[in-house]
Write a protein that holds these residues in place. Sequence first.
Motif, PDB file in Angstrom:
ATOM      1  N   GLY A 125       0.799  -1.221   0.000  1.00 43.56           N
ATOM      2  CA  GLY A 125       0.000   0.000   0.000  1.00 43.56           C
ATOM      3  C   GLY A 125       0.825   1.262   0.000  1.00 43.56           C
ATOM      4  N   THR A 126       1.978   1.241  -0.673  1.00 44.13           N
ATOM      5  CA  THR A 126       2.876   2.403  -0.665  1.00 44.13           C
ATOM      6  C   THR A 126       3.076   3.013  -2.047  1.00 44.13           C
ATOM      7  OG1 THR A 126       4.795   0.910  -0.861  1.00 44.13           O
ATOM      8  CG2 THR A 126       4.164   1.598   1.364  1.00 44.13           C
ATOM      9  N   LEU A 127       2.370   2.516  -3.048  1.00 39.47           N
ATOM     10  CA  LEU A 127       2.606   3.008  -4.409  1.00 39.47           C
ATOM     11  C   LEU A 127       2.347   4.512  -4.507  1.00 39.47           C
ATOM     12  CD1 LEU A 127       3.451   2.131  -7.234  1.00 39.47           C
ATOM     13  CD2 LEU A 127       1.040   1.708  -7.755  1.00 39.47           C
ATOM     14  N   LYS A 132       7.470  10.599  -2.947  1.00 36.80           N
ATOM     15  CA  LYS A 132       7.673  11.409  -1.754  1.00 36.80           C
ATOM     16  C   LYS A 132       9.035  11.118  -1.126  1.00 36.80           C
ATOM     17  CE  LYS A 132       2.965  12.416  -0.283  1.00 36.80           C
ATOM     18  NZ  LYS A 132       2.044  12.461   0.894  1.00 36.80           N
ATOM     19  N   GLU A 133       9.650  12.181  -0.574  1.00 37.24           N
ATOM     20  CA  GLU A 133      10.902  11.998   0.154  1.00 37.24           C
ATOM     21  C   GLU A 133      10.638  11.186   1.420  1.00 37.24           C
ATOM     22  OE1 GLU A 133      14.145  13.080  -0.251  1.00 37.24           O
ATOM     23  OE2 GLU A 133      13.708  13.807  -2.285  1.00 37.24           O
ATOM     24  N   LEU A 134      11.548  10.294   1.726  1.00 41.09           N
ATOM     25  CA  LEU A 134      11.380   9.446   2.905  1.00 41.09           C
ATOM     26  C   LEU A 134      11.259  10.280   4.180  1.00 41.09           C
ATOM     27  CD1 LEU A 134      11.276   6.345   2.795  1.00 41.09           C
ATOM     28  CD2 LEU A 134      13.561   6.321   3.775  1.00 41.09           C
ATOM     29  N   THR A 135      11.982  11.409   4.211  1.00 43.75           N
ATOM     30  CA  THR A 135      11.972  12.265   5.393  1.00 43.75           C
ATOM     31  C   THR A 135      10.613  12.929   5.607  1.00 43.75           C
ATOM     32  OG1 THR A 135      12.881  14.033   4.011  1.00 43.75           O
ATOM     33  CG2 THR A 135      14.442  12.753   5.325  1.00 43.75           C
ATOM     34  N   GLN A 136       9.760  12.925   4.604  1.00 38.60           N
ATOM     35  CA  GLN A 136       8.443  13.550   4.707  1.00 38.60           C
ATOM     36  C   GLN A 136       7.359  12.571   5.165  1.00 38.60           C
ATOM     37  OE1 GLN A 136       7.969  14.975   0.687  1.00 38.60           O
ATOM     38  NE2 GLN A 136       8.962  16.940   1.132  1.00 38.60           N
ATOM     39  N   LEU A 137       7.715  11.311   5.289  1.00 36.31           N
ATOM     40  CA  LEU A 137       6.733  10.284   5.629  1.00 36.31           C
ATOM     41  C   LEU A 137       6.599  10.117   7.135  1.00 36.31           C
ATOM     42  CD1 LEU A 137       7.627   7.524   3.009  1.00 36.31           C
ATOM     43  CD2 LEU A 137       6.087   9.490   2.756  1.00 36.31           C
ATOM     44  N   SER A 138       5.436   9.653   7.556  1.00 36.75           N
ATOM     45  CA  SER A 138       5.236   9.317   8.963  1.00 36.75           C
ATOM     46  C   SER A 138       5.976   8.027   9.287  1.00 36.75           C
ATOM     47  CB  SER A 138       3.743   9.137   9.242  1.00 36.75           C
ATOM     48  OG  SER A 138       3.252   7.970   8.599  1.00 36.75           O
ATOM     49  N   GLY A 140       4.781   5.227  10.394  1.00 38.15           N
ATOM     50  CA  GLY A 140       4.084   4.078   9.830  1.00 38.15           C
ATOM     51  C   GLY A 140       4.298   3.953   8.339  1.00 38.15           C
ATOM     52  N   GLU A 141       4.289   5.078   7.630  1.00 33.93           N
ATOM     53  CA  GLU A 141       4.522   5.057   6.186  1.00 33.93           C
ATOM     54  C   GLU A 141       5.933   4.587   5.877  1.00 33.93           C
ATOM     55  OE1 GLU A 141       1.537   8.630   4.657  1.00 33.93           O
ATOM     56  OE2 GLU A 141       3.531   9.135   5.410  1.00 33.93           O
ATOM     57  N   ARG A 142       6.912   5.055   6.658  1.00 34.77           N
ATOM     58  CA  ARG A 142       8.301   4.629   6.422  1.00 34.77           C
ATOM     59  C   ARG A 142       8.461   3.132   6.661  1.00 34.77           C
ATOM     60  NH1 ARG A 142       9.987   9.600   8.803  1.00 34.77           N
ATOM     61  NH2 ARG A 142      10.323   8.590  10.820  1.00 34.77           N
ATOM     62  N   GLN A 143       7.815   2.616   7.715  1.00 33.72           N
ATOM     63  CA  GLN A 143       7.909   1.185   7.982  1.00 33.72           C
ATOM     64  C   GLN A 143       7.360   0.375   6.813  1.00 33.72           C
ATOM     65  OE1 GLN A 143      10.120   0.713  10.257  1.00 33.72           O
ATOM     66  NE2 GLN A 143       8.987  -0.384  11.824  1.00 33.72           N
TER      67      GLN A 143
END
Length: 253
Positions: A125-127, A132-138, A140-143
Amino acid sequence: MIELDRVSLGYPGNRVLEDISLTLETGKITSLIGPNGCGKTTLLRGACGLLPLLGGTVRYNGRDLSRFGRKEFARLTAILPQTRDVPSIRAGQLVAHGRFPHLGFGRSLTQGDREKIRWAMEETGTLHLQDKELTQLSGGERQRVYLAMTLCQDTDILFLDEPTTYLDIGQKYEMLELVRQVNRLGKTVVMVLHDLSLAFSYSHQVVVLEKGTIAAQGDARQVFESGVPARVFGVASQALTVNGRLEYLFTQK
């Protein structure tokens, strides 16, 4: 099947695990649990070759771990460590790193590699996060993005060290549902978890570590009913059926 035969592990001046024998079954989710400092991460790192053995052997389908080449082993196992840097790259680029063990001399992604990247991001569910830059993700999104990278490596075995770290309760369930989904694809999953209830709810097998040894191992429900986890952690435990699903409760005595 992964077999640990009388394995000892540790660090300079600190022998953490002694004479560990354990079988991790193919196609199952196995969780390693135990109090802090009992050797969970040490065992995980030793099983996947990140930590040299002080004794014993580790075998993959009967083949000694030491006989695998680095690239060959990276095509068999993928590893998601507990602590990771957060590089300033886009999520899709990070997931693409999972294809590196499969790339040829030119290190260029083929159409097949790109399809595998897209598949891994769709499965997790990350498509929609790919640009997005990884640093901008929450957190949970990064995991989920890191899990996509691990899945993209397209290995038979996944080692996950605390995949729910820094996640809130809803995100923990979401992550472990993804782990269950990955397992249904035929992947063997070995993970370290601190949350006892989640470990028993989402695992086929549970291994309880205590003071450098295995206190209990086997089918998750049987290990729970043995009372060993409650004793090791000094808590009370109870199994409950909630909405038709067996849940495991651990509370203060």
